[in-house]
Design a protein around this motif. Structure first.
Motif, PDB file in Angstrom:
ATOM      1  N   GLN A 164     -21.464   7.615  17.498  1.00  0.00           N
ATOM      2  CA  GLN A 164     -20.479   8.447  18.208  1.00  0.00           C
ATOM      3  C   GLN A 164     -20.716   8.409  19.726  1.00  0.00           C
ATOM      4  O   GLN A 164     -21.845   8.444  20.189  1.00  0.00           O
ATOM      5  CB  GLN A 164     -20.573   9.890  17.723  1.00  0.00           C
ATOM      6  N   THR A 165     -19.610   8.376  20.480  1.00  0.00           N
ATOM      7  CA  THR A 165     -19.671   8.370  21.944  1.00  0.00           C
ATOM      8  C   THR A 165     -18.932   9.575  22.515  1.00  0.00           C
ATOM      9  O   THR A 165     -18.197  10.270  21.802  1.00  0.00           O
ATOM     10  CB  THR A 165     -19.026   7.098  22.523  1.00  0.00           C
ATOM     11  N   GLU A 166     -19.101   9.773  23.811  1.00  0.00           N
ATOM     12  CA  GLU A 166     -18.376  10.845  24.504  1.00  0.00           C
ATOM     13  C   GLU A 166     -16.863  10.649  24.384  1.00  0.00           C
ATOM     14  O   GLU A 166     -16.104  11.600  24.169  1.00  0.00           O
ATOM     15  CB  GLU A 166     -18.781  10.877  25.990  1.00  0.00           C
ATOM     16  N   LYS A 176     -10.054   5.466   8.778  1.00  0.00           N
ATOM     17  CA  LYS A 176     -10.916   5.298   9.945  1.00  0.00           C
ATOM     18  C   LYS A 176     -12.329   5.026   9.466  1.00  0.00           C
ATOM     19  O   LYS A 176     -12.804   5.674   8.532  1.00  0.00           O
ATOM     20  CB  LYS A 176     -10.879   6.568  10.800  1.00  0.00           C
ATOM     21  N   LEU A 177     -12.998   4.053  10.091  1.00  0.00           N
ATOM     22  CA  LEU A 177     -14.389   3.783   9.752  1.00  0.00           C
ATOM     23  C   LEU A 177     -15.274   4.824  10.430  1.00  0.00           C
ATOM     24  O   LEU A 177     -15.165   5.031  11.640  1.00  0.00           O
ATOM     25  CB  LEU A 177     -14.797   2.392  10.243  1.00  0.00           C
ATOM     26  N   PRO A 178     -16.171   5.475   9.715  1.00  0.00           N
ATOM     27  CA  PRO A 178     -17.062   6.441  10.352  1.00  0.00           C
ATOM     28  C   PRO A 178     -17.970   5.759  11.374  1.00  0.00           C
ATOM     29  O   PRO A 178     -18.260   4.562  11.250  1.00  0.00           O
ATOM     30  CB  PRO A 178     -17.880   7.000   9.180  1.00  0.00           C
ATOM     31  N   ASN A 179     -18.417   6.507  12.352  1.00  0.00           N
ATOM     32  CA  ASN A 179     -19.424   5.976  13.267  1.00  0.00           C
ATOM     33  C   ASN A 179     -20.670   5.596  12.479  1.00  0.00           C
ATOM     34  O   ASN A 179     -21.112   6.329  11.587  1.00  0.00           O
ATOM     35  CB  ASN A 179     -19.794   7.002  14.338  1.00  0.00           C
ATOM     36  N   CYS A 180     -21.217   4.442  12.794  1.00  0.00           N
ATOM     37  CA  CYS A 180     -22.408   3.887  12.123  1.00  0.00           C
ATOM     38  C   CYS A 180     -22.172   3.580  10.654  1.00  0.00           C
ATOM     39  O   CYS A 180     -23.134   3.493   9.866  1.00  0.00           O
ATOM     40  CB  CYS A 180     -23.635   4.759  12.326  1.00  0.00           C
TER      41      CYS A 180
END
Length: 206
Positions: free
Chosen positions: A11-13, A169-173
């Protein structure tokens, strides 16, 4: 059978703010770094020891890759930047809100091309081409690659079995696992040598 482990970055800002971050960049959040740790723990728990670790050259992917590689291979683990697995360019919509796009942010097809963006066909071709070349190299049985949401989605489309339903949507990581058959012939319909086996969300495994 050779195996590819493809990760989406943490996840990013910009993810939190729902801003478009194709070729522009945004730092990982604290949660993003934790997600990388969860992905590393899942991979380690399943005995994954990559022969090589590569990443999109963008900071959010490189930082994710370094965190995971260090856990799997130790503090001296090398991460090679690869331009061919960078996120798509969103043209004039870069750094703007998701809502400003006239199309789906994750799967826009060719809709962004008139705005200076990269179309899905070109994106899929470079993802498949880059990862095929990497997997075909001597000494590579297991590859770990860190890329992005939209880029990974197009790669999944090329490698998914018939009838596979992509997540919205692909989850983060998210960890996407592919078998690679170097003996399979490619043809002009972009039938690739990869076959999707599984998509894992490490956050759901804790």
């Amino acid at each position: 059978m050779k195996r590819l482990y493809l990760l989406r970055h943490g996840q990013t800002e910009f993810n939190i703010k729902k801003l478009v971050q194709g070729r522009c960049d945004s730092p990982l959040t604290d949660l993003g770094r934790k997600q990388a740790g969860m992905a590393a723990a899942w991979l380690k728990g399943h005995g994954v020891v990559p022969d090589k670790v590569v990443s999109s050259p963008l900071g959010r992917a490189m930082d994710t890759a370094r965190l995971v590689a260090t856990e799997l291979l130790g503090p001296d683990a090398a991460v090679e930047p690869r331009e061919g697995i960078i996120e798509r360019c969103y043209g004039s919509f870069e750094e703007g809100p998701h809502d400003a796009l006239p199309t789906d942010v994750w799967d826009p097809g060719e809709d962004l091309v008139p705005f200076g963006g990269e179309g899905s066909r070109a994106l899929q071709e470079r993802m498949v081409g880059t990862l095929t070349n990497l997997m075909g190299a001597e000494g590579i049985e297991t590859l770990l690659a860190v890329s992005h949401g939209s880029a990974s989605r197009q790669f999944i489309k090329a490698a998914a079995p018939e009838g596979f339903e992509l997540p919205t949507k692909l989850p983060n990581c998210a960890i996407m696992i592919f078998d690679f058959d170097d003996g399979r012939e490619e043809d002009d319909t972009l039938q690739c040598k990869f076959t999707l086996q599984q998509i894992v969300d490490p956050q759901q495994c804790h």
